[in-house]
Scaffold this active site. Structure first.
Site, short mmCIF file in Angstrom:
data_model
loop_
_atom_site.label_atom_id
_atom_site.label_comp_id
_atom_site.label_asym_id
_atom_site.label_seq_id
_atom_site.Cartn_x
_atom_site.Cartn_y
_atom_site.Cartn_z
N HIS A 1 -46.61 62.21 -51.26
CA HIS A 1 -46.31 60.81 -50.94
C HIS A 1 -47.19 59.91 -51.80
O HIS A 1 -48.19 60.36 -52.36
CB HIS A 1 -46.62 60.51 -49.48
CG HIS A 1 -48.07 60.55 -49.19
ND1 HIS A 1 -48.71 61.68 -48.76
CD2 HIS A 1 -49.03 59.60 -49.33
CE1 HIS A 1 -50.00 61.42 -48.63
NE2 HIS A 1 -50.22 60.18 -48.97
N ASP B 1 -58.60 36.12 -45.41
CA ASP B 1 -58.32 36.17 -46.86
C ASP B 1 -59.57 36.37 -47.73
O ASP B 1 -59.45 36.79 -48.88
CB ASP B 1 -57.64 34.87 -47.32
CG ASP B 1 -56.18 34.81 -46.90
OD1 ASP B 1 -55.74 35.72 -46.18
OD2 ASP B 1 -55.48 33.85 -47.30
N MET C 1 -51.62 40.58 -46.15
CA MET C 1 -51.81 39.14 -46.30
C MET C 1 -52.73 38.82 -47.49
O MET C 1 -53.32 39.72 -48.09
CB MET C 1 -52.37 38.54 -45.01
CG MET C 1 -51.28 38.29 -43.98
SD MET C 1 -51.89 37.40 -42.55
CE MET C 1 -50.36 36.87 -41.81
N ARG D 1 -47.35 66.80 -60.01
CA ARG D 1 -48.52 67.57 -59.54
C ARG D 1 -48.37 67.95 -58.07
O ARG D 1 -49.33 68.32 -57.42
CB ARG D 1 -49.79 66.72 -59.70
CG ARG D 1 -50.16 66.38 -61.13
CD ARG D 1 -51.63 65.92 -61.23
NE ARG D 1 -52.02 65.04 -60.15
CZ ARG D 1 -51.92 63.70 -60.19
NH1 ARG D 1 -51.43 63.10 -61.25
NH2 ARG D 1 -52.31 62.97 -59.17
N THR E 1 -61.88 33.33 -42.42
CA THR E 1 -60.49 33.58 -42.82
C THR E 1 -60.40 35.04 -43.25
O THR E 1 -61.29 35.53 -43.94
CB THR E 1 -60.02 32.69 -43.99
OG1 THR E 1 -58.82 33.24 -44.52
CG2 THR E 1 -61.02 32.57 -45.12
N ARG F 1 -74.60 29.14 -27.66
CA ARG F 1 -75.86 29.68 -27.12
C ARG F 1 -77.07 29.14 -27.89
O ARG F 1 -78.09 28.81 -27.29
CB ARG F 1 -75.83 31.21 -27.16
CG ARG F 1 -74.74 31.80 -26.23
CD ARG F 1 -75.34 32.51 -25.05
NE ARG F 1 -74.37 32.71 -24.00
CZ ARG F 1 -73.93 33.90 -23.58
NH1 ARG F 1 -74.37 35.01 -24.14
NH2 ARG F 1 -73.09 33.98 -22.57
N ARG G 1 -42.00 60.33 -49.33
CA ARG G 1 -41.52 59.01 -49.76
C ARG G 1 -42.64 58.18 -50.38
O ARG G 1 -43.82 58.45 -50.18
CB ARG G 1 -41.02 58.23 -48.53
CG ARG G 1 -39.68 58.67 -48.04
CD ARG G 1 -39.41 58.01 -46.71
NE ARG G 1 -38.05 58.27 -46.25
CZ ARG G 1 -37.67 58.18 -44.99
NH1 ARG G 1 -38.54 57.85 -44.06
NH2 ARG G 1 -36.43 58.42 -44.65
O1 F6P Z 1 -55.12 32.15 -44.36
C1 F6P Z 1 -54.96 33.30 -43.62
C2 F6P Z 1 -53.51 33.73 -43.61
O2 F6P Z 1 -53.42 34.81 -42.70
C3 F6P Z 1 -52.92 34.11 -44.96
O3 F6P Z 1 -53.26 35.40 -45.38
C4 F6P Z 1 -51.45 33.96 -44.67
O4 F6P Z 1 -50.71 33.75 -45.85
C5 F6P Z 1 -51.43 32.75 -43.80
O5 F6P Z 1 -52.67 32.70 -43.14
C6 F6P Z 1 -50.33 32.75 -42.75
O6 F6P Z 1 -50.37 31.53 -42.11
P1 F6P Z 1 -49.63 31.22 -40.73
O7 F6P Z 1 -50.32 32.02 -39.66
O8 F6P Z 1 -49.80 29.76 -40.55
O9 F6P Z 1 -48.23 31.67 -40.90
#
Ligand code: F6P
Length: 320
Positions: free
Chosen positions: A216, A128, A170, A212, A126, A25, A163
């Site tokens: 869980h 991450d 990830m 305490r 990402t 856009r 539990r």
């Molecule tokens: O980089 C993002 C990510 O989700 C990581 O957290 C994870 O280790 C990786 O990609 C998994 O990669 P793929 O989807 O290629 O298995």
């Protein structure tokens, strides 16, 4: 610059579509032609088709997870011959500027293209959140919220059975996701690759909690730190408590993007077009102190992403 293209690369992240939409856009607003390249760097070859975008072709995507352009991990793109082939392909198509939406690995490829004369700009995306140079990357907020939703559900069953739940999230090499979801989800312990875990201390705390009358406990483990199954077994051996393991996996990557990720994608997409217009390529859009700015693409893969130790220490104070 008249003709630009956009691609998504590496692991998909919720909010990538908002960024694509903003590139399209903003580009069209500035009277550019905008093209979409499918399947990331793998799509930069003569067999691929480049699609021209219109205003309407990015309608109805801002709320969708994944990426309408599809994505790929393309290890072959490390090879110079493959990069040169991509440059030829882009030149033949008349592309003057390229926007790469992806993570750190993708920006190495983006930088290689820039070095070979294609004006390239990166947008960090990402879940991450491990890209140096920017406070935020697209997808992180949604992933953390998805994990919180799972944690809420797990707490119900964990309480009912008294539990210990070990949840693996990830974060291939980093603990940003585990830390944020752990604090926001009230986890009793968070295990990240950046800090050596003290399992004896974790187990002592779990037993104190039971004393305490805690019903869980929840331990969050970043996949890059340890296997949740190994942690579950160790905790069971050391405490005698019943443990259960949940590996959330790719559930964390999907789903409708949060408002935060849609906004970030929108702001960064428009900023990427602006960088190309100003001839400031070789850069990555970045969020710093809530302002959109730009840093060198090189910083995104050579810089250091500092792990927030103060937040980790806070988690130790709060997790009781
Ligand atoms: O980089 C993002 C990510 O989700 C990581 O957290 C994870 O280790 C990786 O990609 C998994 O990669 P793929 O989807 O290629 O298995």
């Amino acid at each position: 610059m008249q003709k630009i293209a956009v691609l998504t690369s590496g692991g998909d992240a919720p909010g990538m579509n908002a960024a694509i939409r903003a590139v399209v856009r903003a580009g069209l607003y500035h009277r550019m032609e905008v093209y979409g390249i499918e399947r990331g760097f793998a799509g930069l070859s003569s067999e691929s088709k480049m699609k021209p975008f219109s205003l309407g072709s990015v309608a109805g995507i801002i709320h969708r997870g994944g990426t309408i352009l599809h994505t790929a991990r393309a290890p072959e793109f490390k090879e110079k011959a493959v990069q040169e082939k991509a440059v030829r392909y882009l030149r033949e198509a008349g592309i003057e500027g390229l926007v790469v939406i992806g993570g750190g690995g993708s920006f190495r490829g983006a930088h290689a293209l820039q070095d070979l004369g294609i004006k390239t700009v990166g947008i960090p995306a990402t879940i991450d959140q491990d890209i140096p140079g920017t406070d935020r990357s697209i997808g992180f907020d949604t992933a953390v919220n998805t994990i919180l939703d799972a944690i809420n559900r797990l707490r119900d069953t964990a309480t009912s059975h008294e539990r210990i739940f070990i949840v693996e999230v990830m974060g291939r090499k980093s603990g940003f996701i585990a830390l944020a979801a752990g604090i926001a989800g009230g986890a009793e312990a968070i295990i990240v690759p950046e800090i050596e875990p003290d399992l004896d201390q974790i187990c002592r705390r779990l037993l104190e909690g039971i004393d305490r009358k805690k019903t869980h406990s929840l331990i969050l483990v970043a996949e890059g730190a340890a296997s949740a199954y190994a942690i579950g077994e160790t905790v069971h051996q050391k405490t005698g408590l019943e443990t259960r393991v949940t590996v959330l996996g790719h559930v964390q990557r999907g789903g409708t993007p949060s408002a935060v990720d849609r906004l970030l994608g929108s702001r960064m997409g428009a900023a990427a077009v602006e960088l190309l217009r100003r001839d400031s390529s070789g850069m990555m859009t970045a969020l710093r102190d809530d302002e959109i700015t730009a840093v060198s693409l090189v910083e995104s893969f050579t810089g250091e992403k500092v792990f927030p130790k103060n937040l980790y220490e806070l988690s130790l104070v709060l997790a009781r």
